[in-house]
Design an enzyme around this catalytic site. Structure first.
Site, mmCIF file in Angstrom:
data_model
loop_
_atom_site.group_PDB
_atom_site.id
_atom_site.type_symbol
_atom_site.label_atom_id
_atom_site.label_comp_id
_atom_site.label_asym_id
_atom_site.label_seq_id
_atom_site.Cartn_x
_atom_site.Cartn_y
_atom_site.Cartn_z
ATOM 1 N N ARG A 129 0.813 -1.216 0.000
ATOM 2 C CA ARG A 129 0.000 0.000 0.000
ATOM 3 C C ARG A 129 0.846 1.264 0.000
ATOM 4 O O ARG A 129 0.441 2.283 -0.566
ATOM 5 C CB ARG A 129 -0.951 -0.004 1.199
ATOM 6 C CG ARG A 129 -2.096 -0.966 0.954
ATOM 7 C CD ARG A 129 -3.038 -1.008 2.117
ATOM 8 N NE ARG A 129 -4.260 -1.701 1.737
ATOM 9 C CZ ARG A 129 -5.048 -2.346 2.596
ATOM 10 N NH1 ARG A 129 -4.732 -2.399 3.871
ATOM 11 N NH2 ARG A 129 -6.131 -2.934 2.172
ATOM 12 N N LYS A 163 -20.034 -16.990 1.164
ATOM 13 C CA LYS A 163 -21.479 -16.849 1.350
ATOM 14 C C LYS A 163 -22.214 -16.167 0.209
ATOM 15 O O LYS A 163 -21.751 -15.164 -0.328
ATOM 16 C CB LYS A 163 -21.742 -16.057 2.625
ATOM 17 C CG LYS A 163 -21.368 -16.838 3.868
ATOM 18 C CD LYS A 163 -21.737 -16.046 5.095
ATOM 19 C CE LYS A 163 -21.647 -16.901 6.339
ATOM 20 N NZ LYS A 163 -21.928 -16.112 7.538
ATOM 21 N N GLY A 179 -10.488 -9.056 -1.080
ATOM 22 C CA GLY A 179 -9.263 -9.346 -0.336
ATOM 23 C C GLY A 179 -8.707 -10.736 -0.555
ATOM 24 O O GLY A 179 -7.525 -10.906 -0.871
#
Ligand code: ADP
Ligand code: MG
Length: 424
Positions: free
Chosen positions: A38, A227, A381
Site C-alpha cells: 500500500r 457466502k 481481499g
C-alpha cells in the site's frame, strides 16, 4: 480513460500546499511492516506532487482501527491468560513511525510524523513546511471524529484538516467507501480543488469504467467465496452486464441445493435458497450462461488433515463437505473463459488457504494469467491473496487495492470518498 472525476493531472501543483489522503493501512506487528504494497501503491502520486514543485505535502491515513483492534487483542490475551500492555500494543500496531520511515526510504527524503491530526503542535509543524517537505499525520482514527456517525463531529475534524492544503488529493481507494472526515467531509472545507490521485484513477478506470460501465464483450464474471448473502448484490449487478457467470466456492452449494441436489455437510445458507432460485431464473431470462461446478472435492471435515476425494455433484456423500472444485469443473470453467474480453473475479472457488483445496483457485488464477487480449480485473481481499499465492499478480490487468470498496463500486453504490471529488 473515461473517469468522471478530476485528477492531479487536471490541476496546478506548483507552489501549492497539498493535503492528501492515502491508504497506508499496512499490516503491522510490533512496529514491523510485513507487507508495504500500500505504501508503494501511493508513490506515483506522491512523487508526481513533489516533482511538480508542490510547496508542501501533508499525508494522512488510518492505520488499523485502534479501538476495535485493541478490544479484540485484549480479549484474546485475556483468554490465553497473557498480560496485555495497552501502550506497547498501540505503539507497535497503530502508530505511523515505521510507515514514515519506509516512505522516507522510498522517497529519499525525510518524512516527519506529527503527534496527532489537530493539536497546536501539529498545526505549527504544518505551517513550517516549505520547499516540498513532507509531513505524515498520526493515525487519523486516534480521533473519534474521523469515523463519527455525527456529521457535525466529522466536520469539526475535516475543517481543521482542510487548512493543511490549498489542494486536496484522495488516493485512498481502499477507504473510499467510508464517509469519514479525512475521506469525504474534508471536501466541504478545502478552498481549492479536490481531485483523485493516480491510484484512485486507476481503480476507477478499471472497476467503474471497464467492468461496471463499459465492459468489452464477451464478459465473464467469476464469483466465489464463502457466502451467497455477502455476494448476492454483486451477482445481481454483474448479471446485468455479463455474458457468463461462474459461481464457485462455498456459495455454490446454496445454488446446487436450490437445484435440488444433496450437498452433504457443505456450507449452505438455507435462508438464501429462494434468492438462489430467483437468481437462476433471472439468468435464464437474461440469457446469461450460469455455470456451476459439475464435480467437487469433498472431505469429512473442514481440515487439511483428513482424507479427501473428488465426486460428481450428484454424488456428494451425506457426511462430507465440498471444499474445492474438481478437475472436470476446472476444465469447464477454463473453457468458458476462452475468448473472453473482460473477466472480473471476486472470491476464491475453494478453501485455497488449505493446500488440499487450493488447486481450483490456483488454476483459475493461471487461466486468467494466460488469457490473451482480455482485461482481467481482480477485486476482493481473499481473491487478491489467491492471485498473489499463484504468483501471477503481474499478469493481471488490474488488482484492486480495496476489497470492500471494489465490491461496493461493482454493486453500484455511491462511494462517499469518490462522490466528494470534483467532476471533470
Ligand atoms: P473475497 O475476500 O475475495 O471477496 P470472500 O471473503 O467472499 O472472498 O471469501 C473467501 C473465503 O471463502 C475464503 O476464506 C475461502 O476459504 C472461503 N471458501 C471458499 N470455498 C469454500 C467452501 N467450499 N467452503 C467454505 N468456505 C469456502
Ligand atoms: Mg474476504
Amino acid at each position: 480513460m473515461a473517469i468522471t472525476k478530476k485528477t492531479v493531472k487536471d490541476i496546478d501543483i506548483k507552489g501549492k500546499s497539498i493535503v492528501m489522503r492515502v491508504d497506508f493501512n499496512v499490516p503491522l506487528k510490533d512496529g514491523v511492516i510485513s507487507d508495504d504494497t500500500r505504501i508503494k501503491a501511493a508513490l506515483p502520486t506522491i512523487k508526481y506532487v513533489l516533482d511538480g514543485g508542490a510547496k508542501s505535502l501533508v499525508l494522512m491515513s488510518h492505520l488499523g482501527d485502534p479501538k476495535k483492534d485493541m478490544a479484540k487483542a485484549k480479549e484474546k490475551a485475556e483468554k490465553a491468560g497473557e498480560a496485555f500492555d495497552e501502550k506497547k500494543y498501540i505503539e507497535g500496531k497503530h502508530k505511523m513511525a515505521p510507515v514514515a520511515k519506509r516512505l522516507s526510504e522510498y522517497l529519499g527524503k525525510e518524512v516527519k510524523v506529527a503527534p496527532d491530526c489537530m493539536s497546536d503542535e501539529t498545526k505549527k509543524m504544518v505551517a513550517a513546511l516549505n520547499n516540498g517537505q513532507v509531513l505524515l499525520l498520526e493515525n487519523t482514527r486516534f480521533h473519534k471524529e474521523e469515523t463519527s456517525k455525527d456529521a457535525a463531529e466529522r466536520d469539526a475534524m475535516a475543517s481543521v484538516l482542510a487548512t493543511y492544503g490549498e489542494v486536496y488529493i484522495n488516493d485512498a481507494f481502499g477507504t473510499a467507501h467510508r464517509d469519514h472526515a479525512s475521506t469525504a467531509s474534508i471536501c466541504k472545507f478545502v478552498k481549492g480543488p479536490c481531485v483523485a490521485g493516480f491510484l484512485m484513477e486507476k481503480e476507477l478506470n478499471f472497476l467503474e469504467d471497464k467492468v461496471v460501465k463499459n465492459p468489452a464483450h464477451p464478459f465473464v464474471a467469476i464469483v466465489g467465496g464463502a457466502k451467497v448473502s455477502s455476494k448476492i448484490t454483486v451477482i445481481e449487478k454483474l448479471m446485468e452486464k455479463v455474458d457468463k457467470i461462474i459461481i464457485g466456492g462455498g456459495m455454490a452449494f446454496t445454488f446446487l441445493k436450490a437445484q435440488g441436489k444433496k450437498v452433504g455437510t457443505s456450507l449452505v445458507e438455507d435462508d438464501q435458497i429462494d434468492v438462489a432460485k430467483k437468481t437462476l431464473e433471472a439468468a435464464k431470462a437474461k440469457n446469461v450462461e450460469f455455470l456451476l461446478q459439475t464435480d467437487v472435492v469433498v472431505a469429512g471435515s473442514f481440515s487439511n488433515d483428513v482424507p479427501f476425494k473428488t465426486v460428481d455433484v450428484d454424488n456428494i456423500p451425506d457426511d462430507m463437505m465440498g471444499l474445492d472444485i474438481g478437475e472436470k469443473s476446472i476444465k469447464l470453467f477454463k473453457d468458458a473463459l476462452q475468448g473472453a474480453k473482460t473477466v472480473f473475479w471476486n472470491g476464491p472457488v475453494g478453501v485455497f488457504e488449505m493446500s488440499n483445496f487450493a488447486k481450483g483457485t490456483i488454476e483459475i488464477a493461471n487461466t486468467l494469467a494466460n488469457l490473451s487480449g482480455a482485461i482481467t480485473v481482480i477485486g476482493g481481499g481473499d481473491s487478491v491473496s489467491a492471485v498473489n499465492k499463484a504468483g501471477v499478480a503481474d499478469k493481471m490487468s488490474h488488482i484492486s487495492t480495496g476489497g470492500g470498496a471494489s465490491m461496493e463500486l461493482v454493486e453500484g453504490k455511491v462511494l462517499p470518498g469518490i462522490a466528494a471529488l470534483n467532476d471533470k
